[in-house]
Design a protein around this motif. Structure first.
Motif, PDB file in Angstrom:
ATOM      1  N   LEU C  51       0.825  -1.208   0.000  1.00 41.14           N
ATOM      2  CA  LEU C  51       0.000   0.000   0.000  1.00 41.14           C
ATOM      3  C   LEU C  51       0.855   1.253   0.000  1.00 41.14           C
ATOM      4  O   LEU C  51       0.594   2.194  -0.747  1.00 41.14           O
ATOM      5  CB  LEU C  51      -0.931   0.009   1.219  1.00 41.14           C
ATOM      6  CG  LEU C  51      -2.209  -0.795   1.074  1.00 41.14           C
ATOM      7  CD1 LEU C  51      -3.031  -0.697   2.341  1.00 41.14           C
ATOM      8  CD2 LEU C  51      -3.010  -0.286  -0.117  1.00 41.14           C
ATOM      9  N   PHE C  54       2.234   1.689  -3.489  1.00 43.78           N
ATOM     10  CA  PHE C  54       1.307   2.070  -4.549  1.00 43.78           C
ATOM     11  C   PHE C  54       0.769   3.481  -4.366  1.00 43.78           C
ATOM     12  O   PHE C  54       0.634   4.234  -5.320  1.00 43.78           O
ATOM     13  CB  PHE C  54       0.162   1.068  -4.645  1.00 43.78           C
ATOM     14  CG  PHE C  54       0.572  -0.191  -5.341  1.00 43.78           C
ATOM     15  CD1 PHE C  54       1.114  -0.147  -6.608  1.00 43.78           C
ATOM     16  CD2 PHE C  54       0.449  -1.419  -4.716  1.00 43.78           C
ATOM     17  CE1 PHE C  54       1.515  -1.306  -7.256  1.00 43.78           C
ATOM     18  CE2 PHE C  54       0.838  -2.575  -5.361  1.00 43.78           C
ATOM     19  CZ  PHE C  54       1.374  -2.521  -6.626  1.00 43.78           C
ATOM     20  N   TYR C  57       3.422   5.779  -5.423  1.00 40.20           N
ATOM     21  CA  TYR C  57       3.575   5.820  -6.874  1.00 40.20           C
ATOM     22  C   TYR C  57       2.550   6.755  -7.490  1.00 40.20           C
ATOM     23  O   TYR C  57       2.813   7.428  -8.471  1.00 40.20           O
ATOM     24  CB  TYR C  57       3.405   4.419  -7.434  1.00 40.20           C
ATOM     25  CG  TYR C  57       3.716   4.313  -8.903  1.00 40.20           C
ATOM     26  CD1 TYR C  57       5.041   4.320  -9.334  1.00 40.20           C
ATOM     27  CD2 TYR C  57       2.704   4.218  -9.847  1.00 40.20           C
ATOM     28  CE1 TYR C  57       5.340   4.233 -10.680  1.00 40.20           C
ATOM     29  CE2 TYR C  57       3.001   4.126 -11.188  1.00 40.20           C
ATOM     30  CZ  TYR C  57       4.316   4.135 -11.599  1.00 40.20           C
ATOM     31  OH  TYR C  57       4.611   4.053 -12.938  1.00 40.20           O
ATOM     32  N   ASP C  58       1.378   6.809  -6.877  1.00 37.06           N
ATOM     33  CA  ASP C  58       0.324   7.645  -7.401  1.00 37.06           C
ATOM     34  C   ASP C  58       0.672   9.127  -7.329  1.00 37.06           C
ATOM     35  O   ASP C  58       0.281   9.907  -8.175  1.00 37.06           O
ATOM     36  CB  ASP C  58      -0.952   7.383  -6.587  1.00 37.06           C
ATOM     37  CG  ASP C  58      -2.152   7.350  -7.483  1.00 37.06           C
ATOM     38  OD1 ASP C  58      -1.966   7.051  -8.664  1.00 37.06           O
ATOM     39  OD2 ASP C  58      -3.246   7.618  -6.992  1.00 37.06           O
ATOM     40  N   ARG C  60       3.786  10.433  -7.225  1.00 35.94           N
ATOM     41  CA  ARG C  60       5.014  10.779  -7.934  1.00 35.94           C
ATOM     42  C   ARG C  60       4.711  11.216  -9.358  1.00 35.94           C
ATOM     43  O   ARG C  60       3.775  10.733  -9.984  1.00 35.94           O
ATOM     44  CB  ARG C  60       5.926   9.537  -7.949  1.00 35.94           C
ATOM     45  CG  ARG C  60       7.406   9.839  -7.993  1.00 35.94           C
ATOM     46  CD  ARG C  60       7.916  10.483  -6.717  1.00 35.94           C
ATOM     47  NE  ARG C  60       7.600   9.706  -5.528  1.00 35.94           N
ATOM     48  CZ  ARG C  60       8.265   8.611  -5.180  1.00 35.94           C
ATOM     49  NH1 ARG C  60       9.223   8.152  -5.922  1.00 35.94           N
ATOM     50  NH2 ARG C  60       7.964   7.988  -4.073  1.00 35.94           N
ATOM     51  N   GLN C  61       5.501  12.155  -9.868  1.00 32.14           N
ATOM     52  CA  GLN C  61       5.357  12.556 -11.257  1.00 32.14           C
ATOM     53  C   GLN C  61       6.174  11.608 -12.137  1.00 32.14           C
ATOM     54  O   GLN C  61       7.376  11.758 -12.273  1.00 32.14           O
ATOM     55  CB  GLN C  61       5.845  13.998 -11.441  1.00 32.14           C
ATOM     56  CG  GLN C  61       4.811  15.040 -11.112  1.00 32.14           C
ATOM     57  CD  GLN C  61       3.565  14.913 -11.955  1.00 32.14           C
ATOM     58  OE1 GLN C  61       3.650  14.696 -13.152  1.00 32.14           O
ATOM     59  NE2 GLN C  61       2.402  15.019 -11.338  1.00 32.14           N
ATOM     60  N   VAL C  62       5.518  10.615 -12.682  1.00 33.65           N
ATOM     61  CA  VAL C  62       6.216   9.720 -13.591  1.00 33.65           C
ATOM     62  C   VAL C  62       5.726  10.033 -14.990  1.00 33.65           C
ATOM     63  O   VAL C  62       4.525  10.147 -15.211  1.00 33.65           O
ATOM     64  CB  VAL C  62       5.904   8.247 -13.264  1.00 33.65           C
ATOM     65  CG1 VAL C  62       6.734   7.328 -14.127  1.00 33.65           C
ATOM     66  CG2 VAL C  62       6.162   7.984 -11.811  1.00 33.65           C
ATOM     67  N   GLY C  63       6.655  10.204 -15.943  1.00 33.72           N
ATOM     68  CA  GLY C  63       6.249  10.517 -17.307  1.00 33.72           C
ATOM     69  C   GLY C  63       5.417   9.390 -17.898  1.00 33.72           C
ATOM     70  O   GLY C  63       5.566   8.234 -17.511  1.00 33.72           O
ATOM     71  N   THR C  64       4.534   9.766 -18.838  1.00 31.57           N
ATOM     72  CA  THR C  64       3.666   8.760 -19.451  1.00 31.57           C
ATOM     73  C   THR C  64       4.484   7.676 -20.142  1.00 31.57           C
ATOM     74  O   THR C  64       4.184   6.497 -20.053  1.00 31.57           O
ATOM     75  CB  THR C  64       2.752   9.440 -20.476  1.00 31.57           C
ATOM     76  OG1 THR C  64       2.100  10.522 -19.828  1.00 31.57           O
ATOM     77  CG2 THR C  64       1.724   8.488 -20.999  1.00 31.57           C
ATOM     78  N   ARG C  65       5.556   8.108 -20.826  1.00 29.53           N
ATOM     79  CA  ARG C  65       6.364   7.125 -21.554  1.00 29.53           C
ATOM     80  C   ARG C  65       6.979   6.118 -20.613  1.00 29.53           C
ATOM     81  O   ARG C  65       6.995   4.922 -20.874  1.00 29.53           O
ATOM     82  CB  ARG C  65       7.460   7.825 -22.340  1.00 29.53           C
ATOM     83  CG  ARG C  65       6.921   8.507 -23.555  1.00 29.53           C
ATOM     84  CD  ARG C  65       7.990   9.230 -24.297  1.00 29.53           C
ATOM     85  NE  ARG C  65       7.483   9.639 -25.604  1.00 29.53           N
ATOM     86  CZ  ARG C  65       8.166  10.371 -26.455  1.00 29.53           C
ATOM     87  NH1 ARG C  65       9.387  10.772 -26.141  1.00 29.53           N
ATOM     88  NH2 ARG C  65       7.659  10.699 -27.612  1.00 29.53           N
ATOM     89  N   MET C  67       5.869   5.229 -17.787  1.00 37.31           N
ATOM     90  CA  MET C  67       4.795   4.372 -17.289  1.00 37.31           C
ATOM     91  C   MET C  67       4.491   3.257 -18.279  1.00 37.31           C
ATOM     92  O   MET C  67       4.353   2.096 -17.905  1.00 37.31           O
ATOM     93  CB  MET C  67       3.537   5.221 -17.103  1.00 37.31           C
ATOM     94  CG  MET C  67       3.086   5.329 -15.680  1.00 37.31           C
ATOM     95  SD  MET C  67       1.927   6.674 -15.489  1.00 37.31           S
ATOM     96  CE  MET C  67       0.553   6.155 -16.453  1.00 37.31           C
ATOM     97  N   VAL C  68       4.395   3.635 -19.547  1.00 37.16           N
ATOM     98  CA  VAL C  68       4.037   2.635 -20.549  1.00 37.16           C
ATOM     99  C   VAL C  68       5.168   1.626 -20.731  1.00 37.16           C
ATOM    100  O   VAL C  68       4.916   0.425 -20.856  1.00 37.16           O
ATOM    101  CB  VAL C  68       3.673   3.305 -21.889  1.00 37.16           C
ATOM    102  CG1 VAL C  68       3.414   2.259 -22.953  1.00 37.16           C
ATOM    103  CG2 VAL C  68       2.460   4.172 -21.715  1.00 37.16           C
ATOM    104  N   LEU C 107       7.335  -2.077  -9.239  1.00 33.85           N
ATOM    105  CA  LEU C 107       6.005  -2.125  -9.837  1.00 33.85           C
ATOM    106  C   LEU C 107       5.885  -3.324 -10.772  1.00 33.85           C
ATOM    107  O   LEU C 107       4.896  -4.059 -10.733  1.00 33.85           O
ATOM    108  CB  LEU C 107       5.754  -0.829 -10.611  1.00 33.85           C
ATOM    109  CG  LEU C 107       4.329  -0.577 -11.022  1.00 33.85           C
ATOM    110  CD1 LEU C 107       3.466  -0.368  -9.807  1.00 33.85           C
ATOM    111  CD2 LEU C 107       4.231   0.617 -11.938  1.00 33.85           C
ATOM    112  N   VAL C 228      12.893   8.592 -21.861  1.00 38.19           N
ATOM    113  CA  VAL C 228      12.073   7.906 -20.854  1.00 38.19           C
ATOM    114  C   VAL C 228      12.676   8.146 -19.465  1.00 38.19           C
ATOM    115  O   VAL C 228      13.857   7.885 -19.272  1.00 38.19           O
ATOM    116  CB  VAL C 228      11.994   6.399 -21.163  1.00 38.19           C
ATOM    117  CG1 VAL C 228      11.402   5.646 -19.992  1.00 38.19           C
ATOM    118  CG2 VAL C 228      11.166   6.181 -22.401  1.00 38.19           C
TER     119      VAL C 228
END
Lengths: 539, 292, 228
Positions: C51, C54, C57-58, C60-65, C67-68, C107, C228
């Motif tokens: 928990l 996660f 992680y929510d 944090r500013q993680v770039g979309t790339r 993440m994918v 993750l 990335v």
């Protein structure tokens, strides 16, 4: 006021000396439909990406892009994401979620819209795009054309003012491409959406265009209304134009260029005599020896499924270029996989150069006998550089001008260059029978021309070539004979020109233009030659 | 009234957690037995004829787990018989039986749970914990079939270059590694396309709304509250040691008490509810149909 | 979060949570409660750790790339788990941690366990598997510098992770089955899981040997070219 104003946009990729886009400025009025032209590698895709802040590639970007006078760089993120919609060519990978309704909701979820609003807009968009009965389907179950329409719908949900489309139909079959183009047109005319689109084939969209822009080496060299742009006579622009325009230009129609088949037909039949109805083409004698002999082959993917290939019988002679046409899902790719030994036929026999497939032991089929260029050429690339890819196949003399790209990553090449690299690898096994699966899908006019030339040379050298394609114009240019695949069978093969001149769907624009006036004219060159030979009608 | 399958995934998940965690933490024979029987009946109702396989393998697990303890643990006063001079005791056997019932009922419940949770529901639950991690998960799920398809395509393509063969095991492993490597490049490069498509639609620009087709109804709220209350009763009984059992050297159970009885009743309700709901919905449906 | 701007402080916090706080809680729990509650404590700790991660992680500013790409590595790991006997799953988790960082490693590991158990059998052990695989990815991220330098170290690390993973899951088996922890049962559990242990150790070593360089190159390329 202009809806989109682009000022001094330049872009440079990291580790590149040359800028990909150089100081481009233009403005678009609301509701305009604009086509961005330019050869492969001219920076079309980069420029389109530069228009939308969120998808600007990694590199140095300068300049401003404003929507209705407001600089997009100053907008808050959720507004800038919504106001310009962007759709690229990869229909499969653009889809993010696994249910259709969720894909439609995705954009609004991202900008944090309220749930009720999301539901309403999804309902509205689904209705507009006719997706209502598909809402609960898995996105994976959609066809390529449906996926691309969904991608467009998923963008329209956010109510953009401007649509930026980067070769959206290059992966689609002709029918899906057409319906996609018509949907874009409907959005443009009914909803007043400004459209800026790059496309490798312009047949479908040229009639809708208000303006054309031409990009050369990253510079915007032309931005004019359609007719004046075409009549500027720019060679680069003309090479991308559909057959109708090219015929019109070559024969000096002057003023308004024919953008569709009907007007081109009026021009030809109205202005040119038809005393000579047929061009004399050199007839290539076909050998008697069969390179490929397929007898009564059936194939199905599942035990209780239906036969995809059902009693396919077909012979291809040595030294022939044979094209297999057919609608989507008619089993063209399956047929090719069967010939190449990738799939094993349930019944029937396949002989390559008189020897049955299963008698080729220990990969001997793939060394010097048969090779296949797959539809997705990236399935051939393993290494980090073009050099390693070529070395792996023991290629010493580098073909097709690939020297320029030796140190590049295969994925950094343009579509056309990738195709050449793949072809080089495939040809390195020195096949006598070459199979090509949709070789012109996603190729621009220039690369298409280059591929034609290569195939011509290969044919001269005596190679037998089997092409599976949707592209009837390509077929008209290079095939000796062709057959239509229908219900798992090949309908009887005939010379290519005869088939294309005789049908309404499996045909070329040139044939439709000249039909009844001339015979067996299936390429623009045929039509132009015949017109010139006959001369203009007397007034 | 709704079946567990049609309930909001959050309520359904809470329900399953309660019904499985109680026998795990309160290994009281009546509780474990109820859990085992309740789960077995529910799986049968849910899967029909297909449940035979589940029953067989849970049954096997049950037998093994029962027998392991008396073979390893030799505590306990009542000796049943001797194997190689070591005693096998009744208490150890009963202990094994009790844990086996508890453990295999957990396997049963989770099998039932996994059956009603499709990817959409899983994402719905997960996005409550972390919307971003849920997004990663959803992307991963979407890419699995794509990667598999690409794997097949690549195999065919590489084969026709003479670079893949499955003639013998070494060739096959080498070929598969090659294909896997090609597919990894493809997946990573295409992931960027997906990422751009997400970014183009505003991903990461604001706090995500989690839009679902699931609706949280009054019935869901009621079911969740009921599950919580019933679990509360069981927890209270456990805290006040009303549901204790010691196996060694002799079996000693808590004396009967009101709280203990209430907890047992509460758990019986919990374990029976999934089956009752399924059956109830079916009966009502037939009734409504017959009136139409 | 200005307090956590300093990279060293952030790294320290990372270490603290992974290697001190969580084990400390487990030990404290087993001392504070009697041994019947071991399973309860261990499960609570595992769930809590997940928990914490996660929800973190929510925010944090993680770039979309990024993440994918993490998602894609997860998908590859998942497919890897379906290959019989010799599985590239853990090797890929380690590589993800090495090249994309601790968070992505954790993750990938945790999600792979969670999702794949829908096919391999879901249960309370899922939380332990998530934590165990997650920590392998996390650890690979922490010492990525060392792992990238020498291939031998990487292979040994993989083998150790394989063994550790098997033995951690054995602890769980014992706790689940018996009241409290007993070394006798633990030894028995390790004994029965030797084939698994060997399969993990061998797969990790083999796949890190074979995939280490190519997959590393691919991830590096994505990192440089697409930022990335």
């Amino acid at each position: 006021m202009a809806i989109l104003t682009v000022k001094g946009v330049s872009f440079k990729y990291p580790l590149c000396e040359r800028a990909a886009v150089k100081n481009v400025s233009f403005g678009l009025e609301e509701g305009e439909f604009v086509i961005l032209c330019g050869a492969g590698g001219s920076g079309k895709s980069t420029l389109l990406r530069c228009l939308k802040r969120e998808v600007i590639p990694n590199g140095e970007f300068t300049g401003t892009v404003s929507v209705a006078g407001e600089d997009t760089a100053d907008m808050d993120t959720s507004r800038s994401a919504a106001v310009i919609g962007f759709v690229s060519q990869e229909c499969e990978q653009q889809i993010v979620t696994d249910k259709v309704w969720h894909e439609l909701a995705f954009g609004l979820e991202s900008i944090g819209a309220a749930e009720d609003e999301i539901a309403l807009r999804v309902a509205e968009t689904a209705a507009f795009f006719g997706l209502n009965d598909k809402l609960h389907m898995d996105t994976a179950a959609l066809s390529g054309g449906e996926k691309q329409l969904l991608a467009l719908a998923a963008v329209m949900v956010m109510r953009p003012k401007i649509l930026v489309l980067d070769e959206p139909s290059s992966q689609l079959d002709p029918i899906a491409a057409r319906s996609f183009a018509e949907t874009v047109r409907r959005l443009n005319r009914d909803r007043n959406i400004t459209v800026i689109i790059a496309e490798h084939r312009l047949d479908n969209i040229l009639p809708f265009a208000d303006r054309l822009m031409l990009l050369k080496d990253g510079e915007l060299v032309l931005c004019e209304y359609r007719d004046s742009a075409v009549s500027s006579g720019d060679e680069g622009l003309l090479s991308e134009m559909p057959a109708t325009v090219r015929i019109g230009h070559e024969l000096g129609c002057g003023g308004r260029y024919p953008c569709d088949v009907n007007s081109a037909r009026h021009f030809i039949t109205g202005s040119f005599k038809n005393d000579v109805r047929i061009t004399e083409k050199e007839k290539r004698p076909l050998g008697e020896e069969k390179a490929l002999e397929i007898k009564n082959v059936t194939y199905r993917y599942e035990r209780d499924g239906k036969d995809i290939i059902d009693g396919l019988t077909l012979s291809v002679f040595k030294g022939e270029v044979f094209a297999l046409l057919g609608a989507n899902g008619s089993g063209k790719t399956t047929a090719l996989s069967l010939i190449s030994g990738g799939l094993r036929a349930v019944s029937g026999s396949i002989k390559v150069f008189g020897k049955r497939l299963k008698d080729y032991k220990n990969n001997s089929l793939y060394t010097g006998t048969l090779a296949m260029l797959p539809q997705d050429v990236t399935t051939l690339f393993l290494h980090n550089t073009v050099r390693e890819e070529l070395e792996e196949m023991h290629i010493e003399q580098i073909p097709f001008g690939l020297e320029k790209y030796l140190d590049k990553h295969p994925y950094d090449l343009s579509g056309g260059e990738r195709q050449l690299l793949a072809l080089a690898k495939v040809l390195a096994v020195r096949p006598r029978l070459l199979l090509l699966d949709e070789p012109t899908k996603s190729l621009d006019a220039q690369s298409r021309g280059r591929l034609l030339k290569i195939l011509y040379e290969l044919r001269q050298s005596g190679m037998t070539i089997v092409i599976v394609t949707h592209d009837t114009e390509f077929c008209a240019e290079c095939a000796d004979r062709c057959a239509v695949l229908f219900m798992g069978r090949a309908l009887s093969p005939v010379p290519a020109a005869q088939l294309l001149a005789d049908n309404d769907f499996f045909t070329t624009p040139a044939s439709l233009i000249s039909r009844g006036h001339y015979d067996l004219a299936v390429t623009p060159e045929d039509v132009i030659t015949l017109c010139r030979k006959n001369g203009r009608k007397d007034r | 009234m709704k079946k567990l399958d049609d309930m909001h995934p959050l309520s359904a998940t809470l329900f399953f957690l309660c019904v499985t965690l109680i026998p795990m933490f309160i290994p009281y024979p009546i509780i474990t037995a109820v859990s085992f029987i309740g789960a077995a009946v529910y799986v049968t109702v849910q899967e029909g004829r297909a449940s035979v396989r589940t029953h067989l393998w849970v049954g096997l697990l049950f037998v093994i787990l029962t027998l392991v303890n008396p073979l390893i643990s030799h505590k306990g006063a009542t000796i049943l018989f001797m194997i190689n001079d070591t005693p096998v005791t009744l208490e150890a056997l009963l202990y094994g039986l009790n844990s086996a019932a508890g453990l295999s009922s957990v396997v049963y419940w989770f099998a039932a749970f996994a059956r009603i949770m499709d990817s959409e529901k899983l994402l719905c639950v997960f996005s409550v914990i972390s919307a971003r991690a849920a997004l990663v998960m959803s992307c991963a799920l979407r890419y699995i079939p794509l990667i598999r398809a690409q794997f097949r395509k690549t195999k065919t393509a590489q084969r026709s270059l003479g670079l893949y063969s499955d003639g013998n095991i070494v060739d096959k492993i080498r070929g598969d590694m090659r294909v896997f490597s090609v597919v990894i490049t493809w997946a990573l490069e295409n992931g960027i396309v997906t990422a751009d498509s997400m970014a183009a639609r505003g991903c990461g620009s604001a706090k995500r709304t989690a839009f679902t087709t699931e609706r949280f109804t009054a019935f869901d709220a009621f079911a969740a509250a009921a599950a919580a209350v019933l679990t509360g009763v069981c927890a209270a009984a456990a805290l006040y040691d009303r549901l204790d059992i010691a196996f060694y050297p002799d079996i000693v159970m808590s004396e009967g008490s009101l709280l203990g009885a209430a907890a047992q009743a509460a758990y019986i309700i919990l374990a029976a509810v999934p089956t009752i709901l399924s059956a109830g919905v079916d009966i009502r449906w037939r009734y409504l149909r017959s009136r139409a | 979060m200005p307090v956590l701007d300093n990279i060293r402080i952030r790294a320290a916090v990372k270490y603290l949570i992974a290697f001190i706080l969580i084990p400390a809680m487990a030990v404290a729990g087993s001392v504070a409660f009697d041994e019947k509650r071991h399973i309860f404590i261990s499960l609570a700790v595992a769930v809590l750790a997940l928990l914490v991660f996660f929800t973190g992680y929510d925010k944090r500013q993680v770039g979309t790339r990024r993440m994918v790409i993490t998602a894609i590595m997860t998908a590859l790991c998942l497919i890897g788990r379906f290959i019989p006997v010799i599985k590239p799953m853990t090797a890929l988790i380690i590589l993800t941690g090495m090249y994309l960082g601790c968070e992505a490693g954790f993750l990938t590991g945790a999600l792979t366990a969670l999702i794949s158990n829908f096919w391999f059998g879901q249960g309370p052990w899922t939380a332990f598997m998530m934590l165990a695989l997650g920590l392998i990815g996390f650890a690979a991220g922490l010492i990525s510098g060392v792992l990238m330098k020498k291939k031998a170290v990487l292979i040994v690390f993989g083998a150790v992770c394989g063994a550790a993973y098997s033995m951690i899951m054995d602890i769980w088996t014992v706790l689940w089955y018996a009241e409290g922890f007993s070394f006798k049962l633990y030894a028995a559990a390790i004994g029965t899981s030797v084939p698994y242990l060997l399969s993990y150790v061998i797969s990790n070593a083999v796949f890190l040997y074979l995939l280490g360089k190519p997959v590393g190159d691919k991830l590096m390329r994505v990192k440089i070219k697409y930022g990335v």
